[in-house]
Motif scaffolding. Structure first.
Motif, PDB file in Angstrom:
ATOM      1  N   ALA A  89      43.466  11.326  35.484  1.00 24.68           N
ATOM      2  CA  ALA A  89      44.742  11.222  36.197  1.00 24.68           C
ATOM      3  C   ALA A  89      44.802   9.936  37.014  1.00 24.68           C
ATOM      4  CB  ALA A  89      44.941  12.441  37.093  1.00 24.68           C
ATOM      5  N   GLY A  90      43.672   9.548  37.588  1.00 29.98           N
ATOM      6  CA  GLY A  90      43.619   8.325  38.391  1.00 29.98           C
ATOM      7  C   GLY A  90      43.865   7.070  37.573  1.00 29.98           C
ATOM      8  N   GLN A  91      43.663   7.173  36.275  1.00 29.69           N
ATOM      9  CA  GLN A  91      43.830   5.991  35.409  1.00 29.69           C
ATOM     10  C   GLN A  91      45.171   5.997  34.669  1.00 29.69           C
ATOM     11  OE1 GLN A  91      40.387   4.962  33.009  1.00 29.69           O
ATOM     12  NE2 GLN A  91      38.978   5.944  34.434  1.00 29.69           N
ATOM     13  N   LEU A  92      45.983   7.025  34.904  1.00 28.51           N
ATOM     14  CA  LEU A  92      47.287   7.088  34.229  1.00 28.51           C
ATOM     15  C   LEU A  92      48.385   6.695  35.211  1.00 28.51           C
ATOM     16  CD1 LEU A  92      46.903  10.390  32.165  1.00 28.51           C
ATOM     17  CD2 LEU A  92      46.714   8.029  31.348  1.00 28.51           C
ATOM     18  N   PRO A  93      49.520   6.185  34.716  1.00 25.81           N
ATOM     19  CA  PRO A  93      50.595   5.757  35.621  1.00 25.81           C
ATOM     20  C   PRO A  93      51.311   6.956  36.249  1.00 25.81           C
ATOM     21  CG  PRO A  93      51.283   5.525  33.335  1.00 25.81           C
ATOM     22  CD  PRO A  93      49.835   5.924  33.307  1.00 25.81           C
ATOM     23  N   GLY A  94      51.972   6.719  37.358  1.00 22.73           N
ATOM     24  CA  GLY A  94      52.793   7.747  37.998  1.00 22.73           C
ATOM     25  C   GLY A  94      51.958   8.866  38.591  1.00 22.73           C
ATOM     26  N   ARG A  95      52.606   9.998  38.773  1.00 17.57           N
ATOM     27  CA  ARG A  95      51.939  11.178  39.341  1.00 17.57           C
ATOM     28  C   ARG A  95      51.727  12.135  38.176  1.00 17.57           C
ATOM     29  NH1 ARG A  95      54.248  15.065  42.626  1.00 17.57           N
ATOM     30  NH2 ARG A  95      56.219  13.934  42.717  1.00 17.57           N
ATOM     31  N   CYS A  96      50.535  12.062  37.592  1.00 16.54           N
ATOM     32  CA  CYS A  96      50.308  12.712  36.304  1.00 16.54           C
ATOM     33  C   CYS A  96      49.315  13.864  36.445  1.00 16.54           C
ATOM     34  CB  CYS A  96      49.765  11.672  35.320  1.00 16.54           C
ATOM     35  SG  CYS A  96      50.093  12.075  33.607  1.00 16.54           S
ATOM     36  N   CYS A  97      49.730  15.046  35.987  1.00 15.37           N
ATOM     37  CA  CYS A  97      48.815  16.187  35.965  1.00 15.37           C
ATOM     38  C   CYS A  97      48.087  16.186  34.609  1.00 15.37           C
ATOM     39  CB  CYS A  97      49.602  17.479  36.148  1.00 15.37           C
ATOM     40  SG  CYS A  97      48.607  18.965  35.953  1.00 15.37           S
ATOM     41  N   VAL A  98      46.764  16.324  34.644  1.00 20.65           N
ATOM     42  CA  VAL A  98      45.973  16.292  33.412  1.00 20.65           C
ATOM     43  C   VAL A  98      45.328  17.650  33.179  1.00 20.65           C
ATOM     44  CG1 VAL A  98      43.974  15.270  32.264  1.00 20.65           C
ATOM     45  CG2 VAL A  98      45.507  13.824  33.601  1.00 20.65           C
ATOM     46  N   THR A  99      45.560  18.228  32.019  1.00 18.69           N
ATOM     47  CA  THR A  99      44.906  19.482  31.640  1.00 18.69           C
ATOM     48  C   THR A  99      44.363  19.315  30.224  1.00 18.69           C
ATOM     49  OG1 THR A  99      46.919  20.380  30.641  1.00 18.69           O
ATOM     50  CG2 THR A  99      46.551  20.874  32.966  1.00 18.69           C
ATOM     51  N   GLU A 100      43.533  20.268  29.793  1.00 21.09           N
ATOM     52  CA  GLU A 100      43.151  20.214  28.377  1.00 21.09           C
ATOM     53  C   GLU A 100      44.394  20.549  27.555  1.00 21.09           C
ATOM     54  OE1 GLU A 100      42.340  23.884  27.049  1.00 21.09           O
ATOM     55  OE2 GLU A 100      43.790  23.852  28.715  1.00 21.09           O
ATOM     56  N   ASP A 101      44.284  20.448  26.256  1.00 24.66           N
ATOM     57  CA  ASP A 101      45.506  20.411  25.447  1.00 24.66           C
ATOM     58  C   ASP A 101      46.084  21.787  25.111  1.00 24.66           C
ATOM     59  OD1 ASP A 101      43.323  20.944  23.918  1.00 24.66           O
ATOM     60  OD2 ASP A 101      43.822  19.574  22.276  1.00 24.66           O
ATOM     61  N   ARG A 102      45.449  22.852  25.589  1.00 22.14           N
ATOM     62  CA  ARG A 102      45.991  24.180  25.274  1.00 22.14           C
ATOM     63  C   ARG A 102      47.349  24.418  25.919  1.00 22.14           C
ATOM     64  NH1 ARG A 102      40.627  27.820  26.527  1.00 22.14           N
ATOM     65  NH2 ARG A 102      39.275  26.930  24.928  1.00 22.14           N
ATOM     66  N   ASP A 103      47.475  24.025  27.187  1.00 18.98           N
ATOM     67  CA  ASP A 103      48.697  24.312  27.945  1.00 18.98           C
ATOM     68  C   ASP A 103      49.921  23.706  27.288  1.00 18.98           C
ATOM     69  OD1 ASP A 103      46.763  25.309  29.552  1.00 18.98           O
ATOM     70  OD2 ASP A 103      47.294  24.183  31.344  1.00 18.98           O
ATOM     71  N   ILE A 104      49.813  22.448  26.849  1.00 20.67           N
ATOM     72  CA  ILE A 104      50.998  21.793  26.271  1.00 20.67           C
ATOM     73  C   ILE A 104      51.307  22.366  24.893  1.00 20.67           C
ATOM     74  CG2 ILE A 104      50.639  19.674  27.614  1.00 20.67           C
ATOM     75  CD1 ILE A 104      49.713  18.340  24.974  1.00 20.67           C
ATOM     76  N   ALA A 105      50.269  22.797  24.171  1.00 18.56           N
ATOM     77  CA  ALA A 105      50.518  23.391  22.853  1.00 18.56           C
ATOM     78  C   ALA A 105      51.312  24.683  23.009  1.00 18.56           C
ATOM     79  CB  ALA A 105      49.195  23.649  22.132  1.00 18.56           C
TER      80      ALA A 105
END
Lengths: 289, 289
Positions: A89-105
């Motif tokens: 998250a610290g390396q992505l732009p903006g205010r980005c929440c990072v999770t493993e890919d299950r949630d978005i699927a």
């Protein structure tokens, strides 16, 4: 000046590629790049993520400063710990929440809300159940020890079975012969392939298995049946109820439909992609679900 | 001047270590060194082989020139092609025949001649049958796609089962709890271990499984039963006859004895080690079987 919360960034990163999309009253930009499994290759995966985001921003006509105003959600294969999620998250732009890919699927397949099971079966696999807004999932721990029924798992199991066929431990079939020929014709070449094969390499064999399944090849039927058996056990372990719809996603998901069909089981088509799911979660985080 | 053919060199190279022995009317020197699986690490394996040979020569009081007079046989894990065998032979002292490690395991277990089956089950595994001087074997293609019932296979399967237990897909047992604790207590740590685990790393878990089997742990019993099922299928595929003795070798071989017991099956203890087998084959090549 625009309201900062009107800009959303969705990111879907997996073992075969990554995608990014930007939303401002609708999708205004998209980008794609190579693999982004951060467990198997952190630096390479991060570089691909940045490429996909930059491409999406450019197609939306956004500069870096504007992108920093975005609220984002990234669902990434191989993000197994909170520490890694924070680091990414610290390396992505903006205010980005990072999770493993299950949630978005799951958000992509079932939409922003509603109960149901998602059987996501591509290069890797997992089975998730959302009930009352809570997600529980099984599998998806990577091909070494998990990812049953996936393309990687099918391809690897098919090569193992081909070695058994060469050894005379099982019948040779059209599928085992096709795989043997594809590898060069000798078991040593199969072993050589496996020595450096990654999940995507095994998964690249899945189309051969699908074709063999459709042709009624006994080995292909045996392997898909084993995969389906695991998927059934996964649904049972999650306490899946018949009234909850089942959504088969990923390149191989629909191939399991006939093997999972039971009276009263209800199958639904996915509403959208994991990338759509990432945007759904980003907008939910911004208060605009 | 001594007769050149009186000196023999035997070499046994495997995934957990390598050994060399020198014979001159009896064993006169021995040496050992680290792993020598030439598929997974060619240069490192060759360096270990040279260390073991040098140590054996020194303990026999032999110089390099004398060693060049030896007739040798090296049985090495991971030598899968004639090309590799020739390449390795060119880098070993004397006139050395190089084969994969099945031949020396069978010669060591059953002696210079005689029919019988050898179930060699250590870090890796294979099942061989010698009948009328001819050897046929199945399995042993490496852990990625083969090596069923081996220590590596058991360890990996136990970790996969532990992830299923954590996911609620199977019962937790004393074994799954012990493995989870050993890995650090979280499934993420199991996945992290697997990301870089080699067959020997998985095999290092075998003692935990053996202990659990002896304590009657259901998961351990299930995994050993699956391994035994494969061994039974291997014997059947090789056309094993009841009158042919079965020899269980390797660190785990004897653990399968009770699971393979059938009326009229005859089990015999190994006559010697694979290193003994390498010397038997070297002496046979020199005309002194």
């Amino acid at each position: 000046m625009k309201q900062a919360v009107s800009l959303y960034l969705g990111i879907d990163g997996g073992g075969t590629g990554c995608r990014a999309a930007i939303w401002r009253d609708g999708v205004v930009g998209q980008g794609a790049a190579g693999p982004a499994n951060l467990t198997s290759d952190f630096e390479g995966g991060m570089a691909n993520l940045r490429s996909a985001i930059t491409a999406a921003a450019q197609s939306a006509g956004l500069g870096a400063a504007e992108l920093e105003q975005a609220i984002g959600h990234a669902g990434l294969a191989g993000v197994q710990t909170d520490d890694m999620a924070r680091k990414v998250a610290g390396q992505l732009p903006g205010r980005c929440c990072v999770t493993e890919d299950r949630d978005i699927a799951i958000a992509g397949a079932l939409g922003a809300e509603g109960d149901g099971a998602v059987l996501a079966i591509g290069t890797g696999s997992f089975v998730g159940l959302r009930r009352g807004g809570t997600i529980r999932a099984v599998g998806g721990w990577g091909l070494q020890l998990s990812d049953q029924a996936s393309g990687g798992w099918l391809g690897r199991a098919a090569l193992a079975a081909t070695l058994e066929a060469v050894d005379g431990m099982r019948d040779r079939t059209a599928l085992s012969e096709a795989l043997l020929a594809r590898m060069g014709g000798t078991p040593q070449e199969i072993v050589g392939y496996a020595a450096s094969a990654r999940p995507a390499d095994y998964g690249a064999l899945a189309p051969v298995l699908v074709q063999a399944l459709e042709a009624g090849d006994p080995l292909a039927r045996d392997l898909f049946a084993r995969g389906a058996g695991w998927l059934d056990r996964a649904l049972a372990a999650l306490g899946h109820r018949l009234e909850e719809p089942i959504c088969l996603t990923g390149g191989l998901g629909p191939r399991y439909r006939a093997l999972l069909d039971r009276p009263d089981r209800r199958f639904v088509a996915p509403l959208g992609t994991p990338l759509d799911g990432a945007l759904i979660l980003a907008r939910a985080a911004g208060g605009r679900a």
